[in-house]
Motif scaffolding. Sequence first.
Motif, mmCIF file in Angstrom:
data_model
loop_
_atom_site.group_PDB
_atom_site.id
_atom_site.type_symbol
_atom_site.label_atom_id
_atom_site.label_comp_id
_atom_site.label_asym_id
_atom_site.label_seq_id
_atom_site.Cartn_x
_atom_site.Cartn_y
_atom_site.Cartn_z
ATOM 1 N N THR A 42 0.841 -1.190 0.000
ATOM 2 C CA THR A 42 0.000 0.000 0.000
ATOM 3 C C THR A 42 0.877 1.242 0.000
ATOM 4 N N ASP A 44 0.214 5.389 0.690
ATOM 5 C CA ASP A 44 -0.764 6.407 1.092
ATOM 6 C C ASP A 44 -2.169 5.830 1.194
ATOM 7 N N VAL A 46 -3.558 3.402 -0.418
ATOM 8 C CA VAL A 46 -4.118 2.814 -1.641
ATOM 9 C C VAL A 46 -3.309 1.573 -2.005
ATOM 10 N N MET A 48 -1.374 -1.083 -4.134
ATOM 11 C CA MET A 48 -0.595 -0.966 -5.359
ATOM 12 C C MET A 48 0.029 -2.310 -5.694
ATOM 13 N N PRO A 243 -1.438 7.899 -5.682
ATOM 14 C CA PRO A 243 -2.456 7.603 -4.666
ATOM 15 C C PRO A 243 -3.160 8.846 -4.141
ATOM 16 N N GLN A 244 -2.464 9.989 -4.111
ATOM 17 C CA GLN A 244 -3.080 11.222 -3.636
ATOM 18 C C GLN A 244 -4.160 11.721 -4.606
ATOM 19 N N SER A 248 -9.060 5.552 -2.508
ATOM 20 C CA SER A 248 -9.023 4.100 -2.353
ATOM 21 C C SER A 248 -10.347 3.446 -2.758
#
Length: 290
Positions: A42, A44, A46, A48, A243-244, A248
């Motif tokens: 993960t 941030d 999210v 990956m 991710p920002q 999610s």
Amino acid sequence: MERMIGVMGGSGVYEIDGLENATWQKIETPWGDPSDEILTGTLDGVKMAFLPRHGRGHIHSPTTVPYRANIDALKRLGVTDLLSVSACGSFREEMAPGDFVIVDQFIDRTFAREKSFFGTGCVAHVSVAHPVCERLSGLAYEAARATGVTVHKGGTYLAMEGPQFSSIAESKMYRAWGCDVIGMTNMPEAKLAREAEICYASVAMITDFDSWHPEHGAVDINAIIATLGANSDNAKSLVAAMPQLLTSAYTSCSHGCDRALDYAIMTAPDKRDTTVLAKLDAVAGRVLKG
């Protein structure tokens, strides 16, 4: 459904910095082994997944990359948004070494690769008129700009078979066709991602000018390696910013990438080969189970 960002790393990009709970996983597919194990974790908050396209140690040539196995494995893991990162040459003076191009079109000149999950026993035709996801590409552009790199929004990528580079005559022809960059790996990757209903965006990192350029032969290989290293650092920063920009929680793609198979399968249900269907359980399970 939870969002998962996939990263297909090309030359010079072999890891993701800052990935939490990072684990290399071996994923089996009916299309053979992927290029390598897949690094998951993960960033941030999210999820990956990272797959080195050529394998760690660069063991696969552009022709022998197991494209179908790669996309199938990422789909099985739950990847919803796939970011392709790859090195390329430039056909344009204004697209210089060190620049990034967010590709929006392709010309496919590859000829020695399996280009579809579908065929005899289950025929399907998806549209690749717009071969990348506009939403994901736009976010990749924002992420690239945040790194400070010079980034071009939109460009046509000529996919060549390789592994040799272009002759001068070929390079001039591709340039006359209106192509902007040239590489060896985004096809059939983009087509297969569309068949698997995964949103796909391509970030082409320019290492040098292709052979059309009058100074191409004078380019120092050390300069190319230095550019590749700088591109790799910028690519990692771009990936870290994604991710920002993506929450999610997953919502349906506004451009329909996740519904590409809605009307694509042509073979009548009673004529479909069960052996073929078994191989399509991940990439086409959504529509085949319906």
